[in-house]
Design a protein around this motif. Sequence first.
Motif, PDB file in Angstrom:
ATOM      1  N   GLN A 115       5.187   0.284  -1.502  1.00  0.00           N
ATOM      2  CA  GLN A 115       6.594   0.623  -1.673  1.00  0.00           C
ATOM      3  C   GLN A 115       6.996   0.706  -3.150  1.00  0.00           C
ATOM      4  N   THR A 116       6.477  -0.208  -3.924  1.00  0.00           N
ATOM      5  CA  THR A 116       6.794  -0.207  -5.358  1.00  0.00           C
ATOM      6  C   THR A 116       6.204   1.023  -6.051  1.00  0.00           C
ATOM      7  N   THR A 117       4.970   1.334  -5.702  1.00  0.00           N
ATOM      8  CA  THR A 117       4.327   2.520  -6.262  1.00  0.00           C
ATOM      9  C   THR A 117       5.142   3.762  -5.937  1.00  0.00           C
ATOM     10  N   LEU A 118       5.589   3.835  -4.676  1.00  0.00           N
ATOM     11  CA  LEU A 118       6.327   5.019  -4.244  1.00  0.00           C
ATOM     12  C   LEU A 118       7.584   5.233  -5.083  1.00  0.00           C
ATOM     13  N   GLY A 119       8.231   4.140  -5.470  1.00  0.00           N
ATOM     14  CA  GLY A 119       9.421   4.265  -6.310  1.00  0.00           C
ATOM     15  C   GLY A 119       9.149   5.097  -7.548  1.00  0.00           C
ATOM     16  N   GLY A 120       8.040   4.809  -8.210  1.00  0.00           N
ATOM     17  CA  GLY A 120       7.675   5.552  -9.415  1.00  0.00           C
ATOM     18  C   GLY A 120       7.331   6.997  -9.113  1.00  0.00           C
ATOM     19  N   VAL A 121       6.629   7.210  -7.996  1.00  0.00           N
ATOM     20  CA  VAL A 121       6.262   8.572  -7.604  1.00  0.00           C
ATOM     21  C   VAL A 121       7.528   9.409  -7.388  1.00  0.00           C
ATOM     22  N   ILE A 122       8.498   8.828  -6.685  1.00  0.00           N
ATOM     23  CA  ILE A 122       9.750   9.534  -6.419  1.00  0.00           C
ATOM     24  C   ILE A 122      10.516   9.782  -7.725  1.00  0.00           C
ATOM     25  N   PRO A 175      13.286  15.143   6.642  1.00  0.00           N
ATOM     26  CA  PRO A 175      14.360  15.149   5.644  1.00  0.00           C
ATOM     27  C   PRO A 175      15.323  13.978   5.887  1.00  0.00           C
ATOM     28  N   GLY A 176      15.740  13.346   4.812  1.00  0.00           N
ATOM     29  CA  GLY A 176      16.668  12.232   4.931  1.00  0.00           C
ATOM     30  C   GLY A 176      15.999  10.890   5.136  1.00  0.00           C
ATOM     31  N   ILE A 177      14.671  10.873   5.088  1.00  0.00           N
ATOM     32  CA  ILE A 177      13.947   9.611   5.247  1.00  0.00           C
ATOM     33  C   ILE A 177      14.213   8.712   4.036  1.00  0.00           C
ATOM     34  N   ALA A 178      14.234   7.408   4.258  1.00  0.00           N
ATOM     35  CA  ALA A 178      14.427   6.464   3.150  1.00  0.00           C
ATOM     36  C   ALA A 178      13.076   6.082   2.561  1.00  0.00           C
ATOM     37  N   GLN A 179      13.105   5.499   1.361  1.00  0.00           N
ATOM     38  CA  GLN A 179      11.866   5.213   0.663  1.00  0.00           C
ATOM     39  C   GLN A 179      10.945   4.285   1.442  1.00  0.00           C
ATOM     40  N   ALA A 180      11.499   3.236   2.007  1.00  0.00           N
ATOM     41  CA  ALA A 180      10.663   2.259   2.703  1.00  0.00           C
ATOM     42  C   ALA A 180       9.962   2.905   3.892  1.00  0.00           C
ATOM     43  N   ALA A 181      10.694   3.722   4.647  1.00  0.00           N
ATOM     44  CA  ALA A 181      10.097   4.391   5.807  1.00  0.00           C
ATOM     45  C   ALA A 181       9.049   5.397   5.350  1.00  0.00           C
TER      46      ALA A 181
END
Lengths: 155, 155
Positions: free
Chosen positions: A64-71, A49-55
């Motif tokens: 990282q870019t893909t993850l942005g959309g997933v989130i 919990p509290g992890i940032a997107q990049a990590a």
Amino acid sequence: MVEIYNMAGHLVRRLNQISVAVFADRMAAEGVELTPVQFAALSAIDARPGIAQAALAGAIAYDQTTLGGVIDRLEQKGFVAREVSPRDRRARVLTVTQAGQDLLARVRPVVRDLQGEILSGLDEDEKAQLLALLKKTTDAGNDKSRAPLTPRGGI
Amino acid sequence: MVEIYNMAGHLVRRLNQISVAVFADRMAAEGVELTPVQFAALSAIDARPGIAQAALAGAIAYDQTTLGGVIDRLEQKGFVAREVSPRDRRARVLTVTQAGQDLLARVRPVVRDLQGEILSGLDEDEKAQLLALLKKTTDAGNDKSRAPLTPRGGI
DNA sequence: TACTAATAATCAGCATACTTAATATATCGA
DNA sequence: TCGATATATTAAGTATGCTGATTATTAGTA
């Protein structure tokens, strides 16, 4: 005989498609709208919990870019909360909401169970062998990927 | 420890990403712009000149709609010719152009060679084992996929 | 022969997966 | 402290991979 049939790349691609289809079927049977990628992200945020997107991207081997959309989509469905980190205003800190926790509790056993169906046609020994070999080679090839696993926040 | 790390789905997804990245790197090194999917399509059309899109999709386990876009791009690059079938005006008959043949001749050995790099970290025995297991389980799970292999034009 | 069902391809729309570029913020060294 | 550099995220664009709907054509049937 088409030449690609025995190539590693082709077989891995097909098995991935089977994997995604099995996941989708099981979720649909459960009445849940969740993709494999969304489950992995949700599960990993819950574990840290509290992890940032990049990590997070490094923790589950996502671009990282893909993850942005997933989130984006997980946030929109109300399963994840995203806030600006107080310690680093560039970063977005992620947590799983109560609705997300409930969903996780519900689908976790389903996801665990469906892993066996992905590797249908193999007996238990063969499944264990295949998993061990997959683990060994993904480990060795990790750096070749555009989205390598960086377990402890990178090198 | 994130729970997904030892799951078949996660490992297959990562190996597929490694596979795609290795392919892209080798093509870039060759100065060629070709994706794994485009290579598979080109190679399969070359093996069966005059095949229609639907049959091709079944021959290489692609979604039919996806294949339309893939062929669009191969046609635009001048590697594939697409014509209305004289026997069935719904169908589009595919052939590899001379430029496509030249490209295939050039990249075929590269693609064959790169398969070993996809499975890095394994010795020859382990690679053979993994390939055999992948083949066995993709065969068994074929019908679960949204884009199953239909080798002889369907069941 | 007319009607119906099946098939081939395409279109619109959504979700990964990546590249390159831009923006905001942090950090490090001089 | 200033300036160069690095990092976190987002934006725009391309390619796969799928769903559901539509159109054109073919095949099968009453």
